[in-house]
Design a protein around this motif. Structure first.
Motif, PDB file in Angstrom:
ATOM      1  N   UNK A 323       0.839  -1.209   0.000  1.00 21.17           N
ATOM      2  CA  UNK A 323       0.000   0.000   0.000  1.00 21.17           C
ATOM      3  C   UNK A 323       0.875   1.260   0.000  1.00 21.17           C
ATOM      4  N   UNK A 324       1.870   1.276   0.845  1.00 22.04           N
ATOM      5  CA  UNK A 324       2.739   2.466   0.932  1.00 22.04           C
ATOM      6  C   UNK A 324       3.533   2.645  -0.353  1.00 22.04           C
ATOM      7  N   UNK A 325       4.043   1.534  -0.886  1.00 23.15           N
ATOM      8  CA  UNK A 325       4.808   1.624  -2.142  1.00 23.15           C
ATOM      9  C   UNK A 325       3.942   2.260  -3.222  1.00 23.15           C
ATOM     10  N   UNK A 326       2.680   1.865  -3.228  1.00 23.61           N
ATOM     11  CA  UNK A 326       1.784   2.370  -4.276  1.00 23.61           C
ATOM     12  C   UNK A 326       1.426   3.833  -4.040  1.00 23.61           C
ATOM     13  N   UNK A 327       1.018   4.127  -2.817  1.00 20.84           N
ATOM     14  CA  UNK A 327       0.498   5.473  -2.552  1.00 20.84           C
ATOM     15  C   UNK A 327       1.609   6.519  -2.477  1.00 20.84           C
ATOM     16  N   UNK A 328       2.733   6.140  -1.904  1.00 21.16           N
ATOM     17  CA  UNK A 328       3.779   7.139  -1.688  1.00 21.16           C
ATOM     18  C   UNK A 328       4.782   7.217  -2.825  1.00 21.16           C
ATOM     19  N   UNK A 365      10.761  -0.569  -2.952  1.00 20.80           N
ATOM     20  CA  UNK A 365      10.377  -1.609  -1.983  1.00 20.80           C
ATOM     21  C   UNK A 365      11.128  -1.370  -0.673  1.00 20.80           C
ATOM     22  N   UNK A 366      12.386  -0.987  -0.814  1.00 17.92           N
ATOM     23  CA  UNK A 366      13.211  -0.734   0.370  1.00 17.92           C
ATOM     24  C   UNK A 366      12.635   0.438   1.182  1.00 17.92           C
ATOM     25  N   UNK A 367      12.261   1.500   0.495  1.00 21.24           N
ATOM     26  CA  UNK A 367      11.699   2.659   1.198  1.00 21.24           C
ATOM     27  C   UNK A 367      10.381   2.299   1.869  1.00 21.24           C
ATOM     28  N   UNK A 368       9.546   1.556   1.150  1.00 19.23           N
ATOM     29  CA  UNK A 368       8.241   1.186   1.731  1.00 19.23           C
ATOM     30  C   UNK A 368       8.434   0.290   2.952  1.00 19.23           C
ATOM     31  N   UNK A 369       9.408  -0.605   2.886  1.00 16.55           N
ATOM     32  CA  UNK A 369       9.663  -1.469   4.053  1.00 16.55           C
ATOM     33  C   UNK A 369      10.152  -0.633   5.237  1.00 16.55           C
ATOM     34  N   UNK A 370      11.057   0.304   4.958  1.00 16.36           N
ATOM     35  CA  UNK A 370      11.541   1.180   6.044  1.00 16.36           C
ATOM     36  C   UNK A 370      10.375   1.971   6.634  1.00 16.36           C
ATOM     37  N   UNK A 371       9.472   2.442   5.766  1.00 17.94           N
ATOM     38  CA  UNK A 371       8.338   3.246   6.234  1.00 17.94           C
ATOM     39  C   UNK A 371       7.412   2.462   7.172  1.00 17.94           C
ATOM     40  N   UNK A 372       7.292   1.159   6.936  1.00 19.61           N
ATOM     41  CA  UNK A 372       6.431   0.382   7.847  1.00 19.61           C
ATOM     42  C   UNK A 372       7.217  -0.152   9.047  1.00 19.61           C
ATOM     43  N   UNK A 373       8.495   0.155   9.099  1.00 22.38           N
ATOM     44  CA  UNK A 373       9.292  -0.221  10.277  1.00 22.38           C
ATOM     45  C   UNK A 373      10.061  -1.519  10.142  1.00 22.38           C
ATOM     46  N   UNK A 374      10.090  -2.095   8.962  1.00 21.19           N
ATOM     47  CA  UNK A 374      10.864  -3.334   8.789  1.00 21.19           C
ATOM     48  C   UNK A 374      12.351  -2.958   8.837  1.00 21.19           C
ATOM     49  N   UNK A 375      13.102  -3.605   9.715  1.00 20.72           N
ATOM     50  CA  UNK A 375      14.490  -3.156   9.929  1.00 20.72           C
ATOM     51  C   UNK A 375      15.451  -3.627   8.843  1.00 20.72           C
ATOM     52  N   UNK A 376      15.353  -2.984   7.681  1.00 19.67           N
ATOM     53  CA  UNK A 376      16.348  -3.259   6.643  1.00 19.67           C
ATOM     54  C   UNK A 376      17.288  -2.046   6.607  1.00 19.67           C
ATOM     55  N   UNK A 377      18.482  -2.277   6.124  1.00 17.17           N
ATOM     56  CA  UNK A 377      19.430  -1.152   6.057  1.00 17.17           C
ATOM     57  C   UNK A 377      19.184  -0.360   4.774  1.00 17.17           C
ATOM     58  N   UNK A 378      18.984   0.947   4.955  1.00 14.76           N
ATOM     59  CA  UNK A 378      18.698   1.787   3.787  1.00 14.76           C
ATOM     60  C   UNK A 378      19.814   1.660   2.757  1.00 14.76           C
ATOM     61  N   UNK A 379      19.441   1.413   1.549  1.00 16.88           N
ATOM     62  CA  UNK A 379      20.431   1.326   0.464  1.00 16.88           C
ATOM     63  C   UNK A 379      21.044  -0.051   0.283  1.00 16.88           C
ATOM     64  N   UNK A 380      20.790  -0.956   1.226  1.00 16.09           N
ATOM     65  CA  UNK A 380      21.490  -2.249   1.159  1.00 16.09           C
ATOM     66  C   UNK A 380      21.047  -3.088  -0.041  1.00 16.09           C
ATOM     67  N   UNK A 381      19.739  -3.118  -0.295  1.00 14.75           N
ATOM     68  CA  UNK A 381      19.236  -3.909  -1.421  1.00 14.75           C
ATOM     69  C   UNK A 381      19.674  -3.316  -2.740  1.00 14.75           C
ATOM     70  N   UNK A 382      19.593  -2.008  -2.825  1.00 14.60           N
ATOM     71  CA  UNK A 382      19.991  -1.326  -4.059  1.00 14.60           C
ATOM     72  C   UNK A 382      21.475  -1.598  -4.333  1.00 14.60           C
ATOM     73  N   UNK A 383      22.296  -1.472  -3.289  1.00 16.07           N
ATOM     74  CA  UNK A 383      23.743  -1.671  -3.478  1.00 16.07           C
ATOM     75  C   UNK A 383      24.038  -3.109  -3.911  1.00 16.07           C
ATOM     76  N   UNK A 384      23.341  -4.058  -3.322  1.00 17.16           N
ATOM     77  CA  UNK A 384      23.603  -5.463  -3.664  1.00 17.16           C
ATOM     78  C   UNK A 384      23.202  -5.742  -5.117  1.00 17.16           C
ATOM     79  N   UNK A 385      22.078  -5.189  -5.527  1.00 15.88           N
ATOM     80  CA  UNK A 385      21.645  -5.400  -6.917  1.00 15.88           C
ATOM     81  C   UNK A 385      22.583  -4.678  -7.882  1.00 15.88           C
ATOM     82  N   UNK A 386      22.999  -3.476  -7.492  1.00 14.31           N
ATOM     83  CA  UNK A 386      23.949  -2.739  -8.349  1.00 14.31           C
ATOM     84  C   UNK A 386      25.208  -3.570  -8.578  1.00 14.31           C
ATOM     85  N   UNK A 387      25.674  -4.213  -7.521  1.00 11.20           N
ATOM     86  CA  UNK A 387      26.904  -4.999  -7.653  1.00 11.20           C
ATOM     87  C   UNK A 387      26.699  -6.121  -8.670  1.00 11.20           C
TER      88      UNK A 387
END
Ligand code: PLP
Length: 397
Positions: A323-328, A365-387
């Protein structure tokens, strides 16, 4: 910030319908024309030949029905089987479940085999069941190449082997709705009797066409099959299609779209299309690992290259992330369905996509997860995919 209008394109990352390339959209922008004109077969006849290349079949018969994938399931059954016929179908996600439900409602005697959601077709169990069926009462095995609800790809070659090992004459029906045109599909090699797909996934079109390929064995089975069929009758189509026509008014713009879709697929090259899907999927999987999360697929061998279902940690609601990913962020992620509702969100990575588009979805997806409080490290998924993407870029310059 008010979000009454979010500029830019919506990021469509559901596993179908997928993004429609601009050139396919333009190809569908056509005036109406006479579908019985002498010129019409120039459009249609090559479609059937080209489709056979996508299904990898020489002897199969391609069909194009005005329907969605569900109509293809029904066509597969009603054209080849009789009321009360026994079939084996394994349930390990929402789409395997729905196919079973449809088969029962049409009047088949379905041997339902439940598997864990997160695994694919269990070939050993199919082999055992067929071996025990001494009188060959089982007429078909239903397999699902790619279970879109859980992000699981099955080994259809192993299912074929199971049928052969049991020396059983059952037909093999395969749902390739979220695989054909994105994952390698080998109809002849796997001995697939009926393959079912739809236009809105790997073919990068709107929903509206059930695209199928049927073996000669399945067509023969149709001669004695007693289930009622009318709209989806293979024989009516074979007769009309032979000269490039259809038994009723075809969905003309979609046929123009399909012609362009096949051009797009063949210009890239099917092998490259499959390699690209694998590459993009690897980036998503690296992101999931970097987030410290797990895919719904229980083991790496089940990982789908067209969709990843990501399990959110206990205590969080995946629907909220969506929902957050879509709306925000104007990002459409796939919902968790049935048993996995609220437990997973899905990133569809099939169709007309490249690395930066995927990075956008991963970032959202990372931002939406952070917004709902899921403890992922900001930028971690993006960096891993970039690699992953930088190590082996799609466009080698
Ligand atoms: N099978 C699979 C694997 C699917 O993913 C879907 C739809 O997403 C279907 C069947 C049903 O197809 P449709 O919605 O086109 O009827």
């Amino acid at each position: 910030m008010s979000n009454s209008r979010i500029p830019g394109r919506n990021f469509l990352f559901v596993p179908g319908p997928t993004n429609i390339p601009d050139r396919i959209l333009r190809a569908m922008h056509v005036v109406s024309e006479d579908h019985r004109s002498p010129k019409f077969p120039e459009l249609t006849l090559p479609l059937f030949t080209q489709l056979k290349k996508v299904f990898k079949t020489e002897s199969g018969q391609a069909f194009i029905f005005p329907a969605s994938g569900t109509g293809g399931w029904e066509a597969a059954i009603t054209n080849t089987l009789s009321p009360g016929d026994k079939v084996i179908a394994q349930r390990f996600g929402q789409f395997t479940h729905l196919w079973i439900d449809l088969a029962k409602r049409i009047g088949l005697d379905v041997i339902e085999q439940d598997e864990e959601w997160g695994v694919g077709n269990n070939a050993e169990r199919i082999e055992e069941t067929l071996k025990a069926d001494k009188n060959h009462e089982i007429k078909a095995v239903f397999a699902t190449h790619n279970e879109t609800a859980t992000g699981v790809t099955s080994d259809i070659g192993a299912v074929r082997k199971a049928i052969d090992n049991a020396k059983h004459p059952a037909m093999l029906f395969v749902d390739g709705v979220s695989s054909v045109g994105s994952l390698d599909f080998k109809q002849d090699e796997w001995g697939v009797d009926v393959a079912v797909s739809g236009s809105q996934k790997g073919f990068m079109l709107p929903a509206g066409l059930a695209i199928m390929s049927v073996s000669q064995k399945a067509l023969q089975a149709g001669e004695t099959a007693k289930l009622h069929r009318a709209y989806f009758d293979f024989q009516d189509h074979i007769k009309a299609n032979a000269t490039g026509y259809f038994p009723y008014t075809p969905a003309l713009p979609l046929l123009y779209g399909l012609r362009e879709s096949l051009n797009v697929l063949f210009e890239e090259g099917l092998d490259q299309v499959y390699a690209r899907h694998h590459h993009l999927a690897e980036g998503v999987r690296a992101a999931v690992a970097a987030w410290g999360l797990k895919p719904c697929a229980k083991e790496a061998k089940w990982n789908s290259d067209t969709v990843t279902a990501i399990v959110v940690p206990e205590g969080f609601d995946a629907a909220k992330v969506i929902e957050i990913a879509y709306k925000r962020y104007n990002l459409a992620l796939g919902a968790g369905l049935n048993k996995v509702a609220g437990k997973v969100f899905r990133i569809g990575h099939l169709g007309d996509l490249n690395e930066l588009m995927l990075l956008g979805a991963i970032a959202g997806a990372e931002m939406a997860m952070l917004d709902v409080g899921i403890p992922v490290t900001a930028g971690s998924g993006v960096a891993a995919a970039q690699a992953v993407y930088r190590a082996n870029p799609l466009l080698q310059v």
